[in-house]
Design a protein around this motif. Structure first.
Motif, PDB file in Angstrom:
ATOM      1  N   SER A 275      24.102 -50.238  -2.017  1.00  0.00           N
ATOM      2  CA  SER A 275      23.829 -48.840  -2.333  1.00  0.00           C
ATOM      3  C   SER A 275      24.157 -48.547  -3.788  1.00  0.00           C
ATOM      4  CB  SER A 275      24.650 -47.916  -1.420  1.00  0.00           C
ATOM      5  OG  SER A 275      24.251 -48.055  -0.068  1.00  0.00           O
ATOM      6  N   ALA A 276      25.286 -49.059  -4.264  1.00  0.00           N
ATOM      7  CA  ALA A 276      25.656 -48.870  -5.665  1.00  0.00           C
ATOM      8  C   ALA A 276      24.633 -49.509  -6.588  1.00  0.00           C
ATOM      9  CB  ALA A 276      27.045 -49.456  -5.925  1.00  0.00           C
ATOM     10  N   ALA A 277      24.107 -50.659  -6.190  1.00  0.00           N
ATOM     11  CA  ALA A 277      23.092 -51.330  -7.000  1.00  0.00           C
ATOM     12  C   ALA A 277      21.816 -50.503  -7.065  1.00  0.00           C
ATOM     13  CB  ALA A 277      22.797 -52.716  -6.423  1.00  0.00           C
ATOM     14  N   LEU A 278      21.443 -49.875  -5.942  1.00  0.00           N
ATOM     15  CA  LEU A 278      20.242 -49.039  -5.923  1.00  0.00           C
ATOM     16  C   LEU A 278      20.439 -47.783  -6.765  1.00  0.00           C
ATOM     17  CD1 LEU A 278      17.410 -48.416  -4.954  1.00  0.00           C
ATOM     18  CD2 LEU A 278      18.408 -47.458  -2.847  1.00  0.00           C
ATOM     19  N   ILE A 279      21.614 -47.184  -6.681  1.00  0.00           N
ATOM     20  CA  ILE A 279      21.909 -46.007  -7.514  1.00  0.00           C
ATOM     21  C   ILE A 279      21.817 -46.381  -8.991  1.00  0.00           C
ATOM     22  CG2 ILE A 279      23.682 -44.342  -8.170  1.00  0.00           C
ATOM     23  CD1 ILE A 279      24.733 -44.552  -5.268  1.00  0.00           C
ATOM     24  N   THR A 280      22.383 -47.525  -9.348  1.00  0.00           N
ATOM     25  CA  THR A 280      22.336 -47.996 -10.741  1.00  0.00           C
ATOM     26  C   THR A 280      20.901 -48.213 -11.196  1.00  0.00           C
ATOM     27  OG1 THR A 280      24.494 -49.074 -10.506  1.00  0.00           O
ATOM     28  CG2 THR A 280      23.089 -49.805 -12.324  1.00  0.00           C
ATOM     29  N   ARG A 281      20.109 -48.828 -10.335  1.00  0.00           N
ATOM     30  CA  ARG A 281      18.711 -49.097 -10.688  1.00  0.00           C
ATOM     31  C   ARG A 281      17.927 -47.799 -10.873  1.00  0.00           C
ATOM     32  NH1 ARG A 281      18.162 -52.634  -7.208  1.00  0.00           N
ATOM     33  NH2 ARG A 281      17.019 -51.590  -5.531  1.00  0.00           N
ATOM     34  N   ALA A 282      18.141 -46.855  -9.983  1.00  0.00           N
ATOM     35  CA  ALA A 282      17.457 -45.565 -10.112  1.00  0.00           C
ATOM     36  C   ALA A 282      17.879 -44.845 -11.387  1.00  0.00           C
ATOM     37  CB  ALA A 282      17.764 -44.697  -8.891  1.00  0.00           C
ATOM     38  N   MET A 283      19.164 -44.897 -11.688  1.00  0.00           N
ATOM     39  CA  MET A 283      19.677 -44.231 -12.884  1.00  0.00           C
ATOM     40  C   MET A 283      19.064 -44.826 -14.146  1.00  0.00           C
ATOM     41  SD  MET A 283      23.660 -43.856 -14.102  1.00  0.00           S
ATOM     42  CE  MET A 283      23.841 -45.626 -14.412  1.00  0.00           C
TER      43      MET A 283
ATOM     44  N   LEU B 115      30.266 -34.060  -4.177  1.00  0.00           N
ATOM     45  CA  LEU B 115      30.041 -35.091  -5.190  1.00  0.00           C
ATOM     46  C   LEU B 115      29.102 -34.617  -6.301  1.00  0.00           C
ATOM     47  CD1 LEU B 115      29.610 -38.248  -2.928  1.00  0.00           C
ATOM     48  CD2 LEU B 115      31.698 -37.344  -3.962  1.00  0.00           C
ATOM     49  N   GLN B 116      28.779 -33.349  -6.326  1.00  0.00           N
ATOM     50  CA  GLN B 116      27.853 -32.834  -7.337  1.00  0.00           C
ATOM     51  C   GLN B 116      28.553 -32.567  -8.668  1.00  0.00           C
ATOM     52  OE1 GLN B 116      25.900 -29.377  -5.738  1.00  0.00           O
ATOM     53  NE2 GLN B 116      24.904 -30.514  -4.093  1.00  0.00           N
ATOM     54  N   THR B 117      27.870 -32.848  -9.762  1.00  0.00           N
ATOM     55  CA  THR B 117      28.359 -32.452 -11.075  1.00  0.00           C
ATOM     56  C   THR B 117      28.109 -30.962 -11.264  1.00  0.00           C
ATOM     57  OG1 THR B 117      26.228 -32.847 -12.158  1.00  0.00           O
ATOM     58  CG2 THR B 117      27.763 -34.718 -12.033  1.00  0.00           C
ATOM     59  N   ARG B 118      28.727 -30.397 -12.281  1.00  0.00           N
ATOM     60  CA  ARG B 118      28.529 -28.969 -12.544  1.00  0.00           C
ATOM     61  C   ARG B 118      27.056 -28.646 -12.809  1.00  0.00           C
ATOM     62  NH1 ARG B 118      31.224 -24.359 -13.955  1.00  0.00           N
ATOM     63  NH2 ARG B 118      33.243 -25.406 -13.784  1.00  0.00           N
ATOM     64  N   ALA B 119      26.407 -29.456 -13.636  1.00  0.00           N
ATOM     65  CA  ALA B 119      25.013 -29.175 -13.999  1.00  0.00           C
ATOM     66  C   ALA B 119      24.094 -29.315 -12.788  1.00  0.00           C
ATOM     67  CB  ALA B 119      24.557 -30.104 -15.121  1.00  0.00           C
ATOM     68  N   TYR B 120      24.326 -30.333 -11.976  1.00  0.00           N
ATOM     69  CA  TYR B 120      23.512 -30.540 -10.777  1.00  0.00           C
ATOM     70  C   TYR B 120      23.732 -29.395  -9.793  1.00  0.00           C
ATOM     71  CZ  TYR B 120      21.504 -33.159  -6.798  1.00  0.00           C
ATOM     72  OH  TYR B 120      20.741 -33.573  -5.721  1.00  0.00           O
ATOM     73  N   ALA B 121      25.003 -29.034  -9.574  1.00  0.00           N
ATOM     74  CA  ALA B 121      25.319 -27.934  -8.660  1.00  0.00           C
ATOM     75  C   ALA B 121      24.667 -26.638  -9.127  1.00  0.00           C
ATOM     76  CB  ALA B 121      26.835 -27.760  -8.557  1.00  0.00           C
ATOM     77  N   ARG B 122      24.684 -26.406 -10.428  1.00  0.00           N
ATOM     78  CA  ARG B 122      24.076 -25.186 -10.955  1.00  0.00           C
ATOM     79  C   ARG B 122      22.579 -25.147 -10.666  1.00  0.00           C
ATOM     80  NH1 ARG B 122      26.018 -21.478 -14.367  1.00  0.00           N
ATOM     81  NH2 ARG B 122      24.493 -20.098 -15.356  1.00  0.00           N
ATOM     82  N   ALA B 123      21.914 -26.285 -10.854  1.00  0.00           N
ATOM     83  CA  ALA B 123      20.477 -26.351 -10.597  1.00  0.00           C
ATOM     84  C   ALA B 123      20.177 -26.128  -9.116  1.00  0.00           C
ATOM     85  CB  ALA B 123      19.922 -27.690 -11.062  1.00  0.00           C
ATOM     86  N   VAL B 124      20.997 -26.708  -8.243  1.00  0.00           N
ATOM     87  CA  VAL B 124      20.803 -26.541  -6.799  1.00  0.00           C
ATOM     88  C   VAL B 124      21.022 -25.085  -6.395  1.00  0.00           C
ATOM     89  CG1 VAL B 124      21.773 -27.086  -4.529  1.00  0.00           C
ATOM     90  CG2 VAL B 124      21.368 -28.914  -6.182  1.00  0.00           C
ATOM     91  N   LEU B 125      22.124 -24.509  -6.825  1.00  0.00           N
ATOM     92  CA  LEU B 125      22.474 -23.153  -6.409  1.00  0.00           C
ATOM     93  C   LEU B 125      21.537 -22.106  -6.997  1.00  0.00           C
ATOM     94  CD1 LEU B 125      26.344 -23.527  -6.674  1.00  0.00           C
ATOM     95  CD2 LEU B 125      25.019 -23.224  -4.563  1.00  0.00           C
TER      96      LEU B 125
ATOM     97  N   GLN C 163      24.438 -37.188 -12.869  1.00  0.00           N
ATOM     98  CA  GLN C 163      24.799 -37.102 -11.460  1.00  0.00           C
ATOM     99  C   GLN C 163      24.918 -38.481 -10.817  1.00  0.00           C
ATOM    100  OE1 GLN C 163      25.507 -34.334  -9.045  1.00  0.00           O
ATOM    101  NE2 GLN C 163      26.298 -36.320  -8.408  1.00  0.00           N
ATOM    102  N   LEU C 164      23.974 -39.354 -11.097  1.00  0.00           N
ATOM    103  CA  LEU C 164      24.044 -40.687 -10.503  1.00  0.00           C
ATOM    104  C   LEU C 164      25.219 -41.489 -11.070  1.00  0.00           C
ATOM    105  CD1 LEU C 164      20.295 -41.739 -10.110  1.00  0.00           C
ATOM    106  CD2 LEU C 164      21.775 -40.390  -8.603  1.00  0.00           C
ATOM    107  N   ALA C 165      25.498 -41.304 -12.350  1.00  0.00           N
ATOM    108  CA  ALA C 165      26.681 -41.954 -12.933  1.00  0.00           C
ATOM    109  C   ALA C 165      27.951 -41.445 -12.260  1.00  0.00           C
ATOM    110  CB  ALA C 165      26.729 -41.695 -14.439  1.00  0.00           C
ATOM    111  N   HIS C 166      27.959 -40.162 -11.928  1.00  0.00           N
ATOM    112  CA  HIS C 166      29.110 -39.579 -11.243  1.00  0.00           C
ATOM    113  C   HIS C 166      29.280 -40.197  -9.859  1.00  0.00           C
ATOM    114  CE1 HIS C 166      32.185 -36.626 -10.427  1.00  0.00           C
ATOM    115  NE2 HIS C 166      31.534 -36.185  -9.356  1.00  0.00           N
ATOM    116  N   LEU C 167      28.186 -40.401  -9.154  1.00  0.00           N
ATOM    117  CA  LEU C 167      28.266 -41.074  -7.853  1.00  0.00           C
ATOM    118  C   LEU C 167      28.889 -42.454  -7.994  1.00  0.00           C
ATOM    119  CD1 LEU C 167      24.849 -40.343  -6.077  1.00  0.00           C
ATOM    120  CD2 LEU C 167      27.095 -39.391  -5.515  1.00  0.00           C
ATOM    121  N   LEU C 168      28.462 -43.184  -9.032  1.00  0.00           N
ATOM    122  CA  LEU C 168      28.981 -44.535  -9.245  1.00  0.00           C
ATOM    123  C   LEU C 168      30.460 -44.536  -9.618  1.00  0.00           C
ATOM    124  CD1 LEU C 168      25.962 -46.074 -11.185  1.00  0.00           C
ATOM    125  CD2 LEU C 168      26.685 -46.635  -8.848  1.00  0.00           C
ATOM    126  N   SER C 169      30.927 -43.443 -10.194  1.00  0.00           N
ATOM    127  CA  SER C 169      32.345 -43.381 -10.587  1.00  0.00           C
ATOM    128  C   SER C 169      33.273 -43.410  -9.377  1.00  0.00           C
ATOM    129  CB  SER C 169      32.609 -42.113 -11.413  1.00  0.00           C
ATOM    130  OG  SER C 169      32.612 -40.948 -10.599  1.00  0.00           O
TER     131      SER C 169
END
Length: 278
Positions: A258-266, A115-125, A177-183
């Protein structure tokens, strides 16, 4: 300068891809520069891929297939090539993941790889200081294609709330990344729950783990340590993992909450601009 180097197609997936690209290009009566101009890249890049000095992207493969009329031959090979760029110890798991009918994962520190975006995955790796970062990122995104298949695996993700607040890659990367999770909120075959800080001690304080189930064959539990991964089909381990996962799901917020919490954090943590302070 034309890149010419004899390849052993059996040496690796990358060598096989390079040999096939050269064979198909020559059969079409094109030199490297001509093919490059058709698919909007340099002849040098074509040569580097043909000589296994550079890993082809899926985009390159799809454009080359269209130009050479190969009916997707190179695109089919691209997945194999990209998977070969994964760490050796991870490749067996990636193959099993691609065959799974059901995936259940608990992630304690970060967003699940699929579920990682390209930018998030790049930062992790990048934290592993690899010499082939671009290829590793492409390989991770290639793994995610299983979620877009006509018959994707049922995937259940439990994320620790910490994953929402650890600013991997910076503010913009996290918001994306959080928007991607919500998608994925209305994806039929994927569900995400957040295990809140308020749950306190829980059934997997020891760390993250994945369970894979198959239409035929035994279930598998996968865990990682600092430098490698471990798969097992041991029945007692599977039973323990299933019990712990059931407790995690019960302690986690509902899918909707969970979706509401992700939205709030975002919005509150990574939203554009700073909030005014009275």
């Amino acid at each position: 300068m034309v890149n010419i180097r004899d390849l052993d197609p059996h040496a690796s997936p990358l060598d096989y891809y390079g040999a096939e690209l050269r064979r198909l290009r020559e059969a079409a009566g094109l030199n490297q520069k001509e093919l490059g101009s058709i698919i909007f890249c340099t002849g040098s890049l074509v040569g580097q891929i043909e000589t296994a000095r550079k890993v082809p992207t899926r985009d390159f493969s799809e454009r080359a297939d269209a130009a050479l009329g190969t009916e997707g031959a190179l695109s089919r090979l691209a997945g194999l090539v990209l998977r070969s760029q994964l760490p050796t110890w991870f490749q067996a798991y990636a193959e099993m993941e691609a065959r799974a009918a059901y995936i259940a994962t608990y992630q304690a520190q970060m967003v699940y790889g699929l579920l990682q975006t390209r930018a998030y995955a790049r930062a992790v790796l990048a934290t592993g200081l690899p010499t082939n970062l671009d290829e590793l990122v492409d390989a991770r995104l290639e793994r995610q294609r299983i979620l877009a298949r006509e018959n994707p695996p049922m995937t259940w993700v439990v994320l620790d709330e910490a994953a929402l607040y650890r600013p991997i890659g910076g503010r913009e990367v996290m918001r994306e990344q959080l928007a991607h999770l919500l998608s994925y909120q209305h994806h039929r075959w994927l569900r995400t729950q957040i295990l809140p800080f308020g749950a306190g001690e829980h059934a997997s304080l020891i760390g993250s783990f994945n369970t894979l189930r198959f239409e035929d064959g035994p279930d598998i539990v996968y865990t990682e340590d600092l430098i490698s991964g471990h798969m097992t089909a041991n029945s007692e381990t599977l039973k323990e993992a299933s019990l712990r996962y059931a407790h995690l799901q019960a302690a986690a917020l509902s899918v909707e909450d969970s979706a509401a919490l992700i939205t709030r954090a975002m919005e509150e943590r990574y939203g554009p601009g700073e909030r005014a302070v009275a």
